[in-house]
Design a protein around this motif. Structure first.
Motif, PDB file in Angstrom:
ATOM      1  N   LYS A   1     -71.017 -34.820 -99.653  1.00 22.03           N
ATOM      2  CA  LYS A   1     -72.263 -35.482 -99.265  1.00 22.03           C
ATOM      3  C   LYS A   1     -72.031 -35.339 -97.631  1.00 22.03           C
ATOM      4  CE  LYS A   1     -71.939 -38.931-102.996  1.00 22.03           C
ATOM      5  NZ  LYS A   1     -70.618 -39.315-103.058  1.00 22.03           N
ATOM      6  N   ILE A   2     -73.248 -34.940 -97.082  1.00 15.83           N
ATOM      7  CA  ILE A   2     -73.103 -34.849 -95.532  1.00 15.83           C
ATOM      8  C   ILE A   2     -73.820 -36.084 -94.985  1.00 15.83           C
ATOM      9  CG2 ILE A   2     -73.375 -33.484 -93.377  1.00 15.83           C
ATOM     10  CD1 ILE A   2     -71.626 -32.417 -95.423  1.00 15.83           C
ATOM     11  N   LEU A   3     -73.183 -37.021 -94.402  1.00 13.12           N
ATOM     12  CA  LEU A   3     -73.822 -38.549 -94.099  1.00 13.12           C
ATOM     13  C   LEU A   3     -73.868 -38.721 -92.826  1.00 13.12           C
ATOM     14  CD1 LEU A   3     -72.401 -40.229 -97.295  1.00 13.12           C
ATOM     15  CD2 LEU A   3     -74.672 -39.300 -97.180  1.00 13.12           C
ATOM     16  N   ILE A   4     -74.665 -39.551 -92.401  1.00 12.63           N
ATOM     17  CA  ILE A   4     -74.604 -40.303 -91.195  1.00 12.63           C
ATOM     18  C   ILE A   4     -73.717 -41.736 -91.145  1.00 12.63           C
ATOM     19  CG2 ILE A   4     -75.938 -41.429 -89.072  1.00 12.63           C
ATOM     20  CD1 ILE A   4     -78.082 -39.240 -89.275  1.00 12.63           C
ATOM     21  N   SER A   5     -72.959 -41.911 -89.975  1.00 13.12           N
ATOM     22  CA  SER A   5     -72.079 -43.127 -90.456  1.00 13.12           C
ATOM     23  C   SER A   5     -72.769 -44.338 -90.588  1.00 13.12           C
ATOM     24  CB  SER A   5     -70.942 -43.225 -89.153  1.00 13.12           C
ATOM     25  OG  SER A   5     -70.495 -44.700 -89.055  1.00 13.12           O
ATOM     26  N   GLN A   6     -72.568 -45.632 -91.482  1.00 11.64           N
ATOM     27  CA  GLN A   6     -73.293 -46.706 -91.598  1.00 11.64           C
ATOM     28  C   GLN A   6     -72.596 -47.667 -90.659  1.00 11.64           C
ATOM     29  OE1 GLN A   6     -73.178 -48.226 -95.281  1.00 11.64           O
ATOM     30  NE2 GLN A   6     -74.109 -46.056 -95.991  1.00 11.64           N
ATOM     31  N   LEU A   7     -71.673 -47.381 -89.437  1.00  5.06           N
ATOM     32  CA  LEU A   7     -71.037 -48.169 -88.550  1.00  5.06           C
ATOM     33  C   LEU A   7     -72.088 -48.316 -87.635  1.00  5.06           C
ATOM     34  CD1 LEU A   7     -67.332 -47.205 -88.157  1.00  5.06           C
ATOM     35  CD2 LEU A   7     -68.329 -48.915 -89.765  1.00  5.06           C
ATOM     36  N   LYS A   8     -72.325 -49.776 -86.985  1.00  7.33           N
ATOM     37  CA  LYS A   8     -73.237 -49.934 -86.005  1.00  7.33           C
ATOM     38  C   LYS A   8     -72.798 -49.329 -84.820  1.00  7.33           C
ATOM     39  CE  LYS A   8     -74.399 -54.443 -87.312  1.00  7.33           C
ATOM     40  NZ  LYS A   8     -74.213 -55.748 -87.268  1.00  7.33           N
ATOM     41  N   ALA A   9     -73.532 -48.787 -83.750  1.00  8.44           N
ATOM     42  CA  ALA A   9     -72.797 -48.080 -82.659  1.00  8.44           C
ATOM     43  C   ALA A   9     -72.227 -48.695 -81.681  1.00  8.44           C
ATOM     44  CB  ALA A   9     -74.171 -47.093 -81.948  1.00  8.44           C
ATOM     45  N   GLY A  10     -72.719 -50.049 -81.346  1.00  6.15           N
ATOM     46  CA  GLY A  10     -72.159 -50.678 -80.393  1.00  6.15           C
ATOM     47  C   GLY A  10     -70.866 -51.284 -80.561  1.00  6.15           C
ATOM     48  N   ASP A  11     -70.663 -51.715 -81.998  1.00  3.75           N
ATOM     49  CA  ASP A  11     -69.453 -52.369 -82.568  1.00  3.75           C
ATOM     50  C   ASP A  11     -68.300 -51.619 -83.237  1.00  3.75           C
ATOM     51  OD1 ASP A  11     -70.665 -54.850 -81.473  1.00  3.75           O
ATOM     52  OD2 ASP A  11     -71.391 -55.325 -83.346  1.00  3.75           O
ATOM     53  N   ALA A  12     -68.681 -50.198 -83.389  1.00  4.05           N
ATOM     54  CA  ALA A  12     -67.910 -49.293 -84.263  1.00  4.05           C
ATOM     55  C   ALA A  12     -66.511 -49.460 -83.929  1.00  4.05           C
ATOM     56  CB  ALA A  12     -68.740 -48.078 -84.352  1.00  4.05           C
ATOM     57  N   ALA A  13     -66.189 -49.171 -82.355  1.00  2.00           N
ATOM     58  CA  ALA A  13     -64.989 -48.943 -82.073  1.00  2.00           C
ATOM     59  C   ALA A  13     -63.863 -50.140 -82.488  1.00  2.00           C
ATOM     60  CB  ALA A  13     -64.876 -48.835 -80.562  1.00  2.00           C
ATOM     61  N   ILE A  14     -64.561 -51.392 -82.033  1.00  2.00           N
ATOM     62  CA  ILE A  14     -63.934 -52.774 -82.321  1.00  2.00           C
ATOM     63  C   ILE A  14     -63.613 -52.784 -83.835  1.00  2.00           C
ATOM     64  CG2 ILE A  14     -64.111 -55.160 -82.529  1.00  2.00           C
ATOM     65  CD1 ILE A  14     -65.350 -54.786 -79.541  1.00  2.00           C
ATOM     66  N   VAL A  15     -64.611 -52.678 -84.683  1.00  2.00           N
ATOM     67  CA  VAL A  15     -64.705 -52.934 -86.078  1.00  2.00           C
ATOM     68  C   VAL A  15     -63.946 -51.738 -86.792  1.00  2.00           C
ATOM     69  CG1 VAL A  15     -66.259 -52.353 -88.076  1.00  2.00           C
ATOM     70  CG2 VAL A  15     -67.130 -53.804 -86.348  1.00  2.00           C
ATOM     71  N   GLY A  16     -63.938 -50.512 -86.113  1.00  2.00           N
ATOM     72  CA  GLY A  16     -62.991 -49.504 -86.858  1.00  2.00           C
ATOM     73  C   GLY A  16     -61.604 -49.740 -86.344  1.00  2.00           C
ATOM     74  N   ALA A  17     -61.163 -50.274 -85.283  1.00  2.00           N
ATOM     75  CA  ALA A  17     -59.826 -50.702 -85.073  1.00  2.00           C
ATOM     76  C   ALA A  17     -59.335 -51.836 -85.963  1.00  2.00           C
ATOM     77  CB  ALA A  17     -59.732 -50.948 -83.439  1.00  2.00           C
ATOM     78  N   SER A  18     -60.228 -52.850 -86.105  1.00  2.00           N
ATOM     79  CA  SER A  18     -59.950 -54.078 -86.941  1.00  2.00           C
ATOM     80  C   SER A  18     -59.499 -53.705 -88.168  1.00  2.00           C
ATOM     81  CB  SER A  18     -61.061 -54.888 -86.851  1.00  2.00           C
ATOM     82  OG  SER A  18     -61.918 -54.663 -87.555  1.00  2.00           O
ATOM     83  N   ALA A  19     -60.071 -52.491 -88.699  1.00  2.00           N
ATOM     84  CA  ALA A  19     -59.879 -52.195 -90.201  1.00  2.00           C
ATOM     85  C   ALA A  19     -58.305 -51.707 -90.301  1.00  2.00           C
ATOM     86  CB  ALA A  19     -61.060 -50.718 -90.482  1.00  2.00           C
ATOM     87  N   LEU A  20     -57.837 -51.308 -89.296  1.00  2.00           N
ATOM     88  CA  LEU A  20     -56.411 -51.078 -89.459  1.00  2.00           C
ATOM     89  C   LEU A  20     -55.502 -52.109 -90.267  1.00  2.00           C
ATOM     90  CD1 LEU A  20     -55.348 -49.405 -86.034  1.00  2.00           C
ATOM     91  CD2 LEU A  20     -54.690 -48.582 -88.507  1.00  2.00           C
ATOM     92  N   VAL A  21     -55.994 -53.423 -89.629  1.00  2.00           N
ATOM     93  CA  VAL A  21     -55.221 -54.725 -90.313  1.00  2.00           C
ATOM     94  C   VAL A  21     -55.384 -54.832 -91.657  1.00  2.00           C
ATOM     95  CG1 VAL A  21     -55.170 -57.020 -90.268  1.00  2.00           C
ATOM     96  CG2 VAL A  21     -55.698 -55.921 -88.047  1.00  2.00           C
ATOM     97  N   TRP A  22     -56.608 -54.429 -92.193  1.00  2.00           N
ATOM     98  CA  TRP A  22     -56.963 -54.658 -93.605  1.00  2.00           C
ATOM     99  C   TRP A  22     -56.235 -53.486 -94.447  1.00  2.00           C
ATOM    100  CZ3 TRP A  22     -58.502 -59.171 -94.136  1.00  2.00           C
ATOM    101  CH2 TRP A  22     -59.501 -59.650 -93.310  1.00  2.00           C
ATOM    102  N   LYS A  23     -55.939 -52.525 -93.806  1.00  2.00           N
ATOM    103  CA  LYS A  23     -55.336 -51.405 -94.316  1.00  2.00           C
ATOM    104  C   LYS A  23     -53.865 -51.632 -94.400  1.00  2.00           C
ATOM    105  CE  LYS A  23     -55.137 -47.729 -96.430  1.00  2.00           C
ATOM    106  NZ  LYS A  23     -55.677 -47.824 -97.825  1.00  2.00           N
TER     107      LYS A  23
END
Lengths: 331, 331
Positions: free
Chosen positions: B305-327
């Motif tokens: 599937k070729i998809l556009i990200s569902q992360l919100k542009a403005g918050d994506a960097a913070i949100v992405g980084a925080s995902a490391l903790v859950w991982k």
């Protein structure tokens, strides 16, 4: 203590090689049966079973305590997840063949039966028995009629979502370039397979009108990659430039693999590696051009080791396939 | 039941964004501090610590039971294995900065502190909070000033031997082509970043001598990728052809990623994806040209599937980084 043995099966377009392999990667005995031309799977499974029984009987005559753990199979278009061979263009089987399920039914005494594509099997062989021992992340390119590859990540094969990962032979090298066997123009396989090397040599003969080259007296159908290797070792300019270009083409693909997977090493396997430094030196030199600084040492050389496979050419396919059994045992 | 919170830190060349993130990926509060221009790591760590303390105090004022589990950091040239930022050209820090060790020393109350590069963090964010939920194998391309990527294999980031895997922005697209920021010619980033799109538009203006294009009245330094997007939506031929070519360039790189890793999906993130179908349609069309049959459906469309990200542009960097903790929690 009983000696543990695994069986390796290498399914080729014409023949299927079957062998028993000791834990150190030594082939104890092996034989070969025809791969069916009529696509009859039932007869093929029966033939594999009786061949295995003969090999195992002969083995047990030598070592009555030998314990056969399972069967690893390397095949084109193999789906590891499903244990199937799917739409393989060079085999007579139609559609999707559930080979693992059929072999398990025929030989319930085997603890492990598992299948992957031949290049993946070679990569596992390198990790279990060869130069990749102790490594957890490497890439293996198999250069032959085609170019296959197997990617080891975190100590296991990278299979991907549907089991078909590791098709580095189809990296786009030259947009609009040579026709690849898969029907797409410009793929690495069209430049770095044995046939690709021949194609480069013929392009260079034409480009330089090199009537004095050692390669100028053979027809397109006569010339083989090994002729180019022999001519290069005699200093033939066209042959030397062929390897220089091949190294450069290969470096572009290997740089992509390094950028994707950050391996500790890249192994090359197959006929063209017999050219040794004629191929490896231009490859390493070109990598210094194509790699990101992150992947290079201070002197510009690649951080990833660029190595020739330690698997023995004649036995590699059986040995690689048999490695699947040891890998399954670990899980 | 207490609400579990993770902290995300996004280290950019100018600013460092820090936020608290709920388990569903919502940013609760966030702020920003300057990334030091003098390379003073000690002062930077102290500043991060005091900023986090303020954010957490504000959070606990709202929800006294909130439990802060740890910190995930996205940064350029980040080494996940070692917790270091290494020789980042756009940051003032010299050499290798052991940021995770220093933060652990400063904030021993944090159970998990972990760091990876920004594109890897975005990919984790997509898996934990976005369109990649439930997927185990996908690739994410982040299109911005540069082109980054993160590869998820078997439910985790592919780090490779030294932690730097996933540099798909540096796939060789055009041998001898445009100069990439890394110093090598022809890399994908030089064609598919925001700047790459502008470069394509200028090449096309020159090629067609397109004095009537909506893009013909801005200087090279004035024009931005979003201007090309606006012009394309108005039917400007140069702008439309720019996106067609960008889709084709991107398809070559994505085909390579699919051939390497056989993902279930490929996500695109970043400014250029705002162009929507103007980019996605030529991309999908070109993929049908470049993919091996194994990776295509019967109708020729890509299986992935070729998809556009569902992360919100403005918050994506913070949100992405925080995902490391859950991982890390999963491990």
């Amino acid at each position: 203590m009983s000696k543990q043995i695994s069986l390796g099966i290498d399914i080729g377009g014409t023949n299927t090689a079957i062998g028993t392999v000791a834990q150190d990667g030594t082939v104890i005995n092996k034989t070969s049966i025809p791969t069916p031309k009529d696509g009859n799977v039932e007869a093929y499974v029966a033939s594999i079973k009786s061949t295995i029984n003969e090999l195992v009987s002969a083995l047990k005559a030598l070592d009555p305590d030998a314990e056969v753990l399972g069967i690893g199979i390397g095949a084109p278009n193999a789906n590891y997840h499903k244990g199937t061979i799917e739409h393989a263009p060079n085999l007579a089987f139609k559609g999707v063949v559930p080979l693992v399920a059929k072999l398990k039914e025929a030989m319930p005494e085997m603890k492990y039966i598992s299948l992957t594509n031949d290049a993946n099997a070679a990569a596992l062989g390198e990790m279990i028995y060869g130069g990749g021992r102790g490594m957890k992340d490497f890439v293996m390119y198999t250069l032959g009629t085609g170019v296959g590859s197997g990617i080891i990540c975190n100590g296991d094969l990278l299979y991907g979502h549907d089991g078909f990962a590791g098709e580095c032979g189809h990296t786009m090298l030259v947009p609009g370039g040579r026709m690849c066997g898969c029907g797409v123009q410009g793929h690495l396989e069209a430049y770095c397979s044995a046939g690709g090397i021949k194609r480069t040599a013929f392009e260079l003969l034409a480009h330089y009108n090199a009537t004095d080259s050692l390669l100028a007296d053979k027809s397109y159908n006569e010339l083989e990659a090994k002729d180019v290797s022999i001519a290069a070792s005699k200093g033939d300019k066209i042959a030397l430039e062929t390897f220089k270009l091949t190294g450069d083409y290969l470096a572009r693909g290997i740089a992509d693999s390094i950028h994707h997977t950050a391996p500790e090493a890249v192994f090359l396997f197959g006929g063209p590696t017999a050219a040794g430094d004629l191929l490896m030196n231009p490859l390493k030199e070109a990598l210094t051009k194509y790699l990101l600084p992150t992947f290079k040492n201070a002197d510009g050389t690649p951080k990833a080791k660029i190595l020739i496979s330690q698997l023995k050419a004649g036995d590699a396919a059986i040995v690689g396939a048999s490695a699947l059994v040891w890998k399954e045992l670990e899980k």
